[in-house]
Design a protein around this motif. Structure first.
Motif, PDB file in Angstrom:
ATOM      1  N   SER A   1     -12.810  16.393 -20.321  1.00  0.00           N
ATOM      2  CA  SER A   1     -13.850  16.509 -21.134  1.00  0.00           C
ATOM      3  C   SER A   1     -13.229  16.786 -22.575  1.00  0.00           C
ATOM      4  N   ARG A   2     -13.692  16.069 -23.478  1.00  0.00           N
ATOM      5  CA  ARG A   2     -13.200  15.967 -25.040  1.00  0.00           C
ATOM      6  C   ARG A   2     -13.954  17.190 -25.800  1.00  0.00           C
TER       7      ARG A   2
ATOM      8  N   VAL B   1     -13.326   9.285 -11.422  1.00  0.00           N
ATOM      9  CA  VAL B   1     -12.854   9.977 -12.614  1.00  0.00           C
ATOM     10  C   VAL B   1     -13.943  10.207 -13.469  1.00  0.00           C
ATOM     11  N   LEU B   2     -14.083  11.263 -14.064  1.00  0.00           N
ATOM     12  CA  LEU B   2     -15.292  11.506 -15.061  1.00  0.00           C
ATOM     13  C   LEU B   2     -14.574  11.914 -16.509  1.00  0.00           C
ATOM     14  N   PHE B   3     -15.040  11.054 -17.390  1.00  0.00           N
ATOM     15  CA  PHE B   3     -14.455  11.340 -18.838  1.00  0.00           C
ATOM     16  C   PHE B   3     -15.659  11.694 -19.520  1.00  0.00           C
ATOM     17  N   ASN B   4     -15.854  12.890 -19.760  1.00  0.00           N
ATOM     18  CA  ASN B   4     -16.867  13.594 -20.715  1.00  0.00           C
ATOM     19  C   ASN B   4     -16.713  13.379 -22.118  1.00  0.00           C
TER      20      ASN B   4
ATOM     21  N   ILE C   1     -12.962   6.749 -29.706  1.00  0.00           N
ATOM     22  CA  ILE C   1     -11.998   7.350 -28.385  1.00  0.00           C
ATOM     23  C   ILE C   1     -12.671   6.934 -27.031  1.00  0.00           C
ATOM     24  N   GLY C   2     -13.853   6.894 -26.923  1.00  0.00           N
ATOM     25  CA  GLY C   2     -14.343   6.183 -25.812  1.00  0.00           C
ATOM     26  C   GLY C   2     -14.021   5.096 -25.523  1.00  0.00           C
TER      27      GLY C   2
END
Length: 138
Positions: free
Chosen positions: A129-130, A74-77, A18-19
């Motif tokens: 956050s996922r 943007v932070l995508f954890n 996904i990342g």
């Protein structure tokens, strides 16, 4: 012009799954992507290696991203693990369980703690956050 044109997005777990796919999609939408992973090969304009379960590593990762890219929007954890030896509460060792919690839960806290100040410095931003779902039995 893409929906993320010119935004600087930090994506954890960006070497695969996904990342990596999110990094490609965000890039297609005009973002400048900082791909982060404990493994080499993170997707992004800037690829960083970091252990997101280690506070010093996370702090340094965001400092380097901000310095190299000029800001963070943007932070995508996204980082998460599901190791083969994390099979059930009956058979999983405490060490494995703790490592899963560190990567899947503590890392979100650390990424927010050290990433959000960069968003605030730039006037705001987004945090994604996922989470992971698991099924038990049949």
């Amino acid at each position: 012009m893409g929906r993320l044109e010119g935004k600087v997005c930090v994506i954890t777990g960006a070497a695969s799954g996904i990342g990596a796919e999110t990094a490609r999609l965000f890039t297609d939408e005009g973002a400048r992507v900082v791909g982060v992973d404990v493994a080499e090969g993170a997707e992004g304009e800037l690829a960083l290696q970091a252990d997101v379960a280690d506070e010093d590593s996370v702090r340094d990762m965001y400092a380097q991203a901000a310095e190299q890219m000029g800001r963070i929007d943007v932070l995508f954890n996204n980082a998460g693990i599901s190791p083969d030896d994390d099979v059930s509460v009956l058979d999983t060792s405490l060490d494995v369980w703790e490592r899963v919690q560190d990567v899947n839960l503590k890392s979100v806290f650390l990424c927010c703690k050290h990433g959000i100040p960069h968003l605030l410095d730039g006037g705001g931003g987004s945090v994604i956050s996922r989470s992971e779902e698991r099924r038990v039995g049949k």
